[in-house]
Design an enzyme around this catalytic site. Structure first.
Site, PDB file in Angstrom:
ATOM      1  N   CYS A 218     -15.044   3.920 -27.636  1.00 37.65           N
ATOM      2  CA  CYS A 218     -16.357   4.711 -27.831  1.00 37.65           C
ATOM      3  C   CYS A 218     -17.060   4.970 -26.758  1.00 37.65           C
ATOM      4  O   CYS A 218     -18.138   4.482 -26.487  1.00 37.65           O
ATOM      5  CB  CYS A 218     -17.513   4.028 -28.999  1.00 37.65           C
ATOM      6  N   GLU A 219     -16.448   5.737 -25.869  1.00 44.43           N
ATOM      7  CA  GLU A 219     -16.845   6.155 -24.448  1.00 44.43           C
ATOM      8  C   GLU A 219     -16.333   7.459 -24.132  1.00 44.43           C
ATOM      9  O   GLU A 219     -15.149   7.559 -24.273  1.00 44.43           O
ATOM     10  CB  GLU A 219     -16.627   5.259 -23.218  1.00 44.43           C
TER      11      GLU A 219
ATOM     12  N   GLY B  91       0.922  -1.562  -0.034  1.00 47.12           N
ATOM     13  CA  GLY B  91       0.117  -0.013  -0.012  1.00 47.12           C
ATOM     14  C   GLY B  91       0.942   1.433   0.082  1.00 47.12           C
ATOM     15  O   GLY B  91       0.124   2.269  -0.057  1.00 47.12           O
TER      16      GLY B  91
HETATM   17  C1  LIG Z   1      -3.530  -4.794  -3.513  1.00 47.39           C
HETATM   18  C2  LIG Z   1      -2.871  -5.427  -2.602  1.00 47.39           C
HETATM   19  C3  LIG Z   1      -1.384  -5.209  -2.157  1.00 47.39           C
HETATM   20  C4  LIG Z   1      -0.613  -4.399  -2.803  1.00 47.39           C
HETATM   21  O1  LIG Z   1      -0.903  -2.930  -2.834  1.00 47.39           O
HETATM   22  P1  LIG Z   1       0.146  -1.837  -3.545  1.00 47.39           P
HETATM   23  O2  LIG Z   1      -0.747  -0.615  -3.183  1.00 47.39           O
HETATM   24  O3  LIG Z   1       0.140  -2.326  -4.845  1.00 47.39           O
HETATM   25  O4  LIG Z   1       1.092  -2.006  -2.786  1.00 47.39           O
HETATM   26  C5  LIG Z   1      -0.955  -5.996  -1.271  1.00 47.39           C
HETATM   27  N1  LIG Z   1      -1.696  -6.862  -0.314  1.00 47.39           N
HETATM   28  C6  LIG Z   1      -2.953  -7.003  -0.723  1.00 47.39           C
HETATM   29  C7  LIG Z   1      -3.935  -8.095   0.180  1.00 47.39           C
HETATM   30  C8  LIG Z   1      -3.670  -6.310  -1.536  1.00 47.39           C
HETATM   31  O5  LIG Z   1      -4.833  -6.737  -1.916  1.00 47.39           O
END
Ligand SMILES: *Cc1c(COP(=O)(O)O)cnc(C)c1O
Length: 421
Positions: free
Chosen positions: A346-347, A239
């Site tokens: 086409c959107e 994340g």
């Molecule tokens: C999407 C996801 C990630 C990766 O998220 P990033 O933002 O790309 O680092 C890691 N773990 C889980 C469980 C996810 O769903």
């Protein structure tokens, strides 16, 4: 350090001029940099040193076999969310004991595939899933190592479609119910509790929500240990966000993230797993495209590209911003002008940017969307019967096609007609 730079007035990927790839493969095409992928992976492992840890690349951000092999060969683990991703990781040579299986809706078939092939752990997201996994594992005479993904109810302060750690999101088990579910897990056959999992969202540009979530995980670790559970691994999810513009925003660096991890959970003696996707692959890729037409609009000119929302959906899906660079460096002093940058689909939603200042461009000119290595090719489709966008990997002066563009013939052959037609 950026591996997509102008040299002699032409945008390169490492040592390869992008026009060379466009001429041989055609456009649109994704181009990835080996050096960037390696560098970003290393930043994470170095940030977590000397804690025992495994960096599990989130395959959903970029699942190309070559990308997985490159990272797997460096020692990366993989975070998968489907049997398809699991099998990709295995095909790339990543051993099962480096693969964690996440996701809210794992089917029994998917559980069986992972148990047969070998798996480091399942990150279980609900009680029904836990019971299903117990049945599947017991029926195979296997033991499934698990963590429970807890939902810590923190606000990740990111886009609502990629925020996952609030109590009204579909993900995980409310942290207040964790003790009861861990107690059940300990009683179930075919289940071995190995740790705790948390993932609060994607594209976080602030460490504060992570800090809050990991502090709650540390408290939970102590509680569960007191209850008799062997909590030896903490999966802290992915994340961490990336800069999508080169100007102002500066998300935290992996090094600062690592320091925060050490501060919040470093004292627990657990092995740490993290699941970064975007921060490893995002800025390691560009989407290369050509201008088909420049069309006079009512307010401003449209730049009509041969890339469209089916190749890169983030702008239309999340309102995401991608920097767009002309592949030929504009001469100094050229005045940019605002363009509406659009695709062929086409959107009206097939709009990459409105009023984007760019140097004057003409039909045939090449442009590159930056930060397109994550959630780009993996989300591509063949909407409007446009061939699936190909992918290229660069390493120094070398490059190779790592997914070819299908021919129209191949695309047609995938359909079949029922006997009555
Ligand atoms: C999407 C996801 C990630 C990766 O998220 P990033 O933002 O790309 O680092 C890691 N773990 C889980 C469980 C996810 O769903």
């Amino acid at each position: 350090m950026d591996h997509f730079l102008y040299r002699d007035g032409v945008l390169h990927a490492e040592d390869v001029p992008l026009p060379e790839i466009a001429a041989e493969v055609g456009t649109p095409v994704y181009v990835y940099s080996t050096a960037t992928l390696e560098r970003h992976y290393r930043l994470f492992t170095e940030a977590l040193d000397p804690l025992p840890h495994l960096v599990c690349f989130a395959v959903k951000s970029n699942g190309n076999l070559a990308v997985l092999k490159l990272l797997g060969d460096l020692g990366a683990g993989m975070d998968v969310v489907s049997a398809g991703e699991y099998l990709r990781a295995r095909a790339a040579g990543v051993p099962g004991d480096r693969i964690v299986f996440s996701g809210v809706g794992k089917t029994r078939d998917e559980m069986r595939i992972a148990l047969q092939g070998g798996i480091r752990q399942f990150n279980v997201e609900s009680e029904p899933e836990l019971r299903a996994l117990s049945e599947v594992a017991a029926s195979m005479g296997a033991v499934a190592p698990i963590t429970l993904r807890v939902n810590p109810d923190v606000d990740a302060r990111t886009h609502e479609k990629i925020s996952t750690g609030k109590k009204d999101n579909k993900f995980g088990i409310p942290i207040g119910r964790a003790r009861a579910v861990y107690a059940e897990a300990a009683r179930l056959p075919g289940i071995e509790v190995v740790g705790i999992d948390v993932h609060i969202g994607s594209q976080l540009t602030d460490l504060e929500p992570f800090d809050e979530a990991y502090t709650k995980v540390a408290e939970l670790t102590a509680t569960l240990r007191a209850d008799g559970h062997d909590i030896r691994r903490l999966d802290l999810g992915g994340g961490l966000g990336i800069p999508y513009t080169r100007s102002n925003e500066a998300p935290p660096l992996p090094l600062d993230y690592g320091a925060m991890v050490k501060r919040t959970v470093g004292h627990l003696g657990c092995e740490i797993e993290i699941e970064p996707g975007r921060l490893i692959s995002g800025n390691a890729g560009v989407l290369l495209s050509s201008v088909i037409y420049v069309k006079e609009g009512q307010e401003r000119e449209f730049l009509i590209l041969d890339a469209a929302m089916n190749d890169l959906v983030r702008p239309s899906m999340y309102g995401a911003h991608h920097d767009i660079l002309p592949v030929e460096e504009p001469p100094a002093g050229v005045m940019p002008q605002p363009y509406d940058v659009v695709g062929q689909v086409c959107e009206t939603g097939d709009t990459f940017a409105k009023g984007r200042p760019l140097p004057p461009l003409a039909a045939g000119d090449l442009v590159a969307f930056r930060s397109a290595g994550a959630y780009g090719a993996v989300m591509a489709s063949e909407y409007n019967a446009r061939p699936l966008v190909p992918e290229v990997l660069v390493r120094g002066p070398d490059w190779a096609v790592i997914r070819a563009r299908p021919s129209y013939e191949e695309m047609l052959k995938r359909d079949s007609l029922p006997a009555w037609l």
